[in-house]
Design an enzyme around this catalytic site. Structure first.
Site, PDB file in Angstrom:
ATOM      1  N   HIS A  65     102.299  35.815  22.555  1.00  0.00           N
ATOM      2  CA  HIS A  65     101.780  36.292  21.262  1.00  0.00           C
ATOM      3  C   HIS A  65     102.068  37.772  21.109  1.00  0.00           C
ATOM      4  O   HIS A  65     102.051  38.534  22.070  1.00  0.00           O
ATOM      5  CB  HIS A  65     100.282  36.014  21.127  1.00  0.00           C
ATOM      6  CG  HIS A  65      99.454  36.521  22.265  1.00  0.00           C
ATOM      7  ND1 HIS A  65      99.360  35.858  23.470  1.00  0.00           N
ATOM      8  CD2 HIS A  65      98.703  37.634  22.396  1.00  0.00           C
ATOM      9  CE1 HIS A  65      98.575  36.534  24.290  1.00  0.00           C
ATOM     10  NE2 HIS A  65      98.170  37.624  23.672  1.00  0.00           N
TER      11      HIS A  65
ATOM     12  N   HIS B  88     100.837  41.176  19.228  1.00  0.00           N
ATOM     13  CA  HIS B  88      99.718  41.796  18.521  1.00  0.00           C
ATOM     14  C   HIS B  88     100.272  42.771  17.477  1.00  0.00           C
ATOM     15  O   HIS B  88     101.140  43.591  17.798  1.00  0.00           O
ATOM     16  CB  HIS B  88      98.874  42.654  19.471  1.00  0.00           C
ATOM     17  CG  HIS B  88      98.131  41.912  20.528  1.00  0.00           C
ATOM     18  ND1 HIS B  88      96.792  41.644  20.439  1.00  0.00           N
ATOM     19  CD2 HIS B  88      98.525  41.409  21.722  1.00  0.00           C
ATOM     20  CE1 HIS B  88      96.388  41.016  21.537  1.00  0.00           C
ATOM     21  NE2 HIS B  88      97.431  40.860  22.336  1.00  0.00           N
TER      22      HIS B  88
HETATM   23  P1  AMP Z   1      96.050  39.209  25.321  1.00  0.00           P
HETATM   24  O1  AMP Z   1      94.963  39.982  26.035  1.00  0.00           O
HETATM   25  O2  AMP Z   1      97.259  40.027  25.002  1.00  0.00           O
HETATM   26  O3  AMP Z   1      96.384  37.924  26.060  1.00  0.00           O
HETATM   27  O4  AMP Z   1      95.442  38.835  23.908  1.00  0.00           O
HETATM   28  C1  AMP Z   1      94.730  37.684  23.645  1.00  0.00           C
HETATM   29  C2  AMP Z   1      94.062  37.905  22.315  1.00  0.00           C
HETATM   30  O5  AMP Z   1      93.703  36.652  21.769  1.00  0.00           O
HETATM   31  C3  AMP Z   1      92.778  38.747  22.388  1.00  0.00           C
HETATM   32  O6  AMP Z   1      92.925  39.904  21.558  1.00  0.00           O
HETATM   33  C4  AMP Z   1      91.694  37.802  21.867  1.00  0.00           C
HETATM   34  O7  AMP Z   1      90.720  38.445  21.113  1.00  0.00           O
HETATM   35  C5  AMP Z   1      92.517  36.812  21.048  1.00  0.00           C
HETATM   36  N1  AMP Z   1      91.939  35.479  20.910  1.00  0.00           N
HETATM   37  C6  AMP Z   1      91.463  34.669  21.888  1.00  0.00           C
HETATM   38  N2  AMP Z   1      91.034  33.502  21.367  1.00  0.00           N
HETATM   39  C7  AMP Z   1      91.270  33.564  20.035  1.00  0.00           C
HETATM   40  C8  AMP Z   1      91.053  32.672  18.936  1.00  0.00           C
HETATM   41  N3  AMP Z   1      90.505  31.468  19.110  1.00  0.00           N
HETATM   42  N4  AMP Z   1      91.407  33.082  17.700  1.00  0.00           N
HETATM   43  C9  AMP Z   1      91.957  34.297  17.505  1.00  0.00           C
HETATM   44  N5  AMP Z   1      92.199  35.172  18.491  1.00  0.00           N
HETATM   45  C10 AMP Z   1      91.850  34.829  19.744  1.00  0.00           C
END
Ligand code: AMP
Ligand code: ZN
Length: 138
Positions: free
Chosen positions: A101, A103
């Site tokens: 993903h 950001h």
């Molecule tokens: P990372 O730390 O780069 O793996 O980012 C994962 C991101 O996913 C974090 O910023 C979380 O807040 C976000 N996240 C986790 N679960 C969900 C969800 N169900 N919907 C939207 N964002 C999510």
């Protein structure tokens, strides 16, 4: 491919809810559930790739092309002053969800977010050698 125990695979295919900004057959763009700033969103491929080391380069290219459009849309609607694009790979790098993903984090004057780290001094000879080795592996 869809990975059974992957939360973003489920989210990609609408099996769990998300605040979706955009979707097409290959990608979904949605707001982060715990945003760093107003408008913090994520772009994912619908196919499961754990990280940058797994993602197919063509998909990654298309994803980044989409990111340029989403970034412009965010800027136009939210009037942010800047934007960080972040993409974590591996727990050591802060990755918590192991489905690729990107950001998009809109930045606002005075938002107080700090991504800074201490800089070290580069060893130019060592870097030239490493550059040569990496070049041979690209
Ligand atoms: P990372 O730390 O780069 O793996 O980012 C994962 C991101 O996913 C974090 O910023 C979380 O807040 C976000 N996240 C986790 N679960 C969900 C969800 N169900 N919907 C939207 N964002 C999510
Ligand atoms: Zn997945």
């Amino acid at each position: 491919m869809v990975k059974d125990d992957c939360i973003f695979c489920k989210l990609a295919h609408g099996e769990i809810p998300s605040t979706t900004i955009y979707e097409d057959e290959s990608f979904r763009v949605y707001f982060d559930i715990a945003p760093a700033t107003k408008g913090h969103c994520l772009i994912i491929p619908k196919e499961h790739y754990a990280d940058i080391f797994e993602i197919d380069p063509k998909t990654a290219g298309k994803l980044f092309e989409l990111a340029t459009a989403v970034a412009k849309g965010l800027k136009k609607v939210l009037g942010c002053d800047g934007m960080n694009i972040m993409q974590n790979n591996g727990s050591i790098a802060g990755q918590t969800v192991f489905h690729f993903h990107l950001h998009l984090i809109p930045r606002y004057e005075g938002d107080g977010i700090d991504f800074h780290y201490a800089h070290s001094e580069a060893n130019m000879e060592e870097l030239a050698q490493i550059a040569k080795e990496i070049r041979a592996n690209i």
